[in-house]
Design an enzyme around this catalytic site. Structure first.
Site, PDB file in Angstrom:
ATOM      1  N   ASP A 117       0.802  -1.228   0.000  1.00 19.18           N
ATOM      2  CA  ASP A 117       0.000   0.000   0.000  1.00 19.18           C
ATOM      3  C   ASP A 117       0.834   1.278   0.000  1.00 19.18           C
ATOM      4  O   ASP A 117       0.291   2.379   0.143  1.00 19.18           O
ATOM      5  CB  ASP A 117      -0.940   0.009   1.213  1.00 19.18           C
ATOM      6  N   ASP A 159      -5.918  -4.544  -6.128  1.00 12.99           N
ATOM      7  CA  ASP A 159      -5.749  -3.157  -5.680  1.00 12.99           C
ATOM      8  C   ASP A 159      -4.359  -2.614  -6.018  1.00 12.99           C
ATOM      9  O   ASP A 159      -4.171  -1.409  -6.187  1.00 12.99           O
ATOM     10  CB  ASP A 159      -5.933  -3.035  -4.154  1.00 12.99           C
TER      11      ASP A 159
END
Ligand code: GLY
Length: 393
Positions: free
Chosen positions: A106, A166
């Site tokens: 992330d 993602d």
């Protein structure tokens, strides 16, 4: 998509330029009003009864708030926003120096909308340094065996030898680092990951796997599995939206022609599984009449993806995707956006972070709440509709 479904979508109203301007004015004002609480601290990933509590610079989501600050700064030019963005870039530099939460992919979500954006807008050295340090950590999560960036957990952990859809949004950090430093490895890692991801997470009908495992010994693709979706074979709405934006990003950076039909297929699947008001339920398995929460953030993410891809397509398809983005955004602006700071300190209601289901083990939090990435991508989509925007990604 069937002709009838497409016609039903085409009949929906698009956001007008006046409405874009008004919505962006309102969102920017709400961001400004929240600065006293959220300059030294950050909104948590999800709200509680509509209100984000303040947290330290932790978790995978704080970069979205700084991204909102930069978008509001771009729109208004207010110096309070510039100052808040600078304070937060210092916080991100401190965070990456301490290696806070680096065992994750992330890092792009964290450092692109905060530090790359701040560097692009203001030339900040703190922002540049923090983003380069983050890019180095992210590239370090690449596995030669399987050719992918591991999403979560300790590198090489047997239960986490996988990528997730993602991650496509995390790769622009690597492309940016390549452009800044000239170090080829950043570009190579990003390109290999895009190729592996698109070859594996997209099913024959263009629905998507949330996560995909690889064999640790051989690197061969093993199996898909959900984490945040309703069940393994369903299409988690936000995963599909990450797929829409992720394939657009894949095309933006590689210009590989074979990614265009992938973008079209994934987007078509997303659009043809929307309910009447064009804002998906949390999993595309559900439709009108199901007692399930919505995920408004998916609509905003998909709108950004369509607006990005429209930049590279011929006039007719580009106009089609801009139109669809404008329709999704009209519904968000009219029926989901916060109009009054007494209701919420976020921007968009009815988002879902992670909903429990009988078929998976995901946590249950941030259901039917504001989510900070939903707020960010809502502002990004409005900004894209408002002007020719220089992307943070
Ligand atoms: N990237 C995590 C999520 O979309 O919830």
């Amino acid at each position: 998509m069937s002709w009838i479904t497409q016609q039903k979508l085409m009949d929906k109203p698009r956001l007008s330029s006046e409405e874009v301007e008004q919505a962006l004015d309102l969102a920017s004002n709400l961001v400004l009003q929240n600065l006293p609480v959220f300059t030294d601290r950050f909104p948590r990933a999800y709200s509680e009864n509509g209100f984000y509590p303040a947290t330290e610079n932790l978790d995978w989501t704080t970069g979205f708030w700084t991204g909102e600050v930069w978008l509001a700064y771009e729109h208004t030019g207010k110096k309070e926003l510039l100052q808040a963005g600078q304070v937060q870039m210092d916080s991100f530099l401190d965070r990456i120096k301490r290696k806070q939460d680096v065992e994750t992919h992330d890092l792009g979500f964290l450092y692109s909308p905060s530090c790359v954006a701040g560097y692009k807008l203001t030339g900040s050295e703190a922002g540049r340094k923090a983003a380069l340090m983050a890019a180095r950590e992210l590239a370090g999560r690449f596995h030669e065996k399987g050719e992918f960036i591991q999403a979560w957990g300790k590198l090489g952990a047997p239960d986490n030898y996988r990528l997730i859809i993602d991650c496509l949004l995390n790769l622009p950090l690597l492309y940016w680092a390549f452009e800044e430093t000239g170090e080829e490895r950043y570009r190579a890692v990003a390109e290999k990951h895009i190729h592996t991801a698109l070859a594996n997470v997209i099913r024959d009908d263009f629905s998507t796997w949330h996560t995909f495992f690889f064999d640790r010994e051989t690197g061969k693709p093993d199996h898909g599995a959900t984490c945040q979706g309703y069940r393994d074979g369903s299409a988690w709405a936000r995963g599909q939206a990450w797929g829409v934006y992720g394939t657009a990003i894949g095309y933006r950076y590689t210009k590989r022609q074979e990614y265009i039909p992938v973008f079209e297929g994934v987007t078509d699947y997303f659009l043809s599984h929307l309910p009447e008001d064009l804002v998906p339920f949390w999993d595309l398995e559900f439709g009108d009449g199901d007692e399930q929460p919505k995920d408004s953030s998916s609509a905003a993410i998909a709108a950004c993806g369509m607006l990005e891809m429209a930049k590279y397509l011929d006039e007719a398809p580009a106009d089609y995707y801009r139109g669809m983005a404008g329709r999704l955004m009209k519904s968000l602006v009219d029926s989901y956006a916060v109009k009054n700071a007494k209701v919420s300190n976020g921007l968009v209601l009815h988002s879902t972070y992670s909903n429990h289901s009988p078929f998976n083990t995901c946590n249950h939090y941030g259901v039917d709440e504001c989510n900070i990435w939903g707020d960010y991508f809502y502002m990004e989509a409005l900004t894209r509709l408002h002007k020719d925007w220089q992307v943070y990604w």
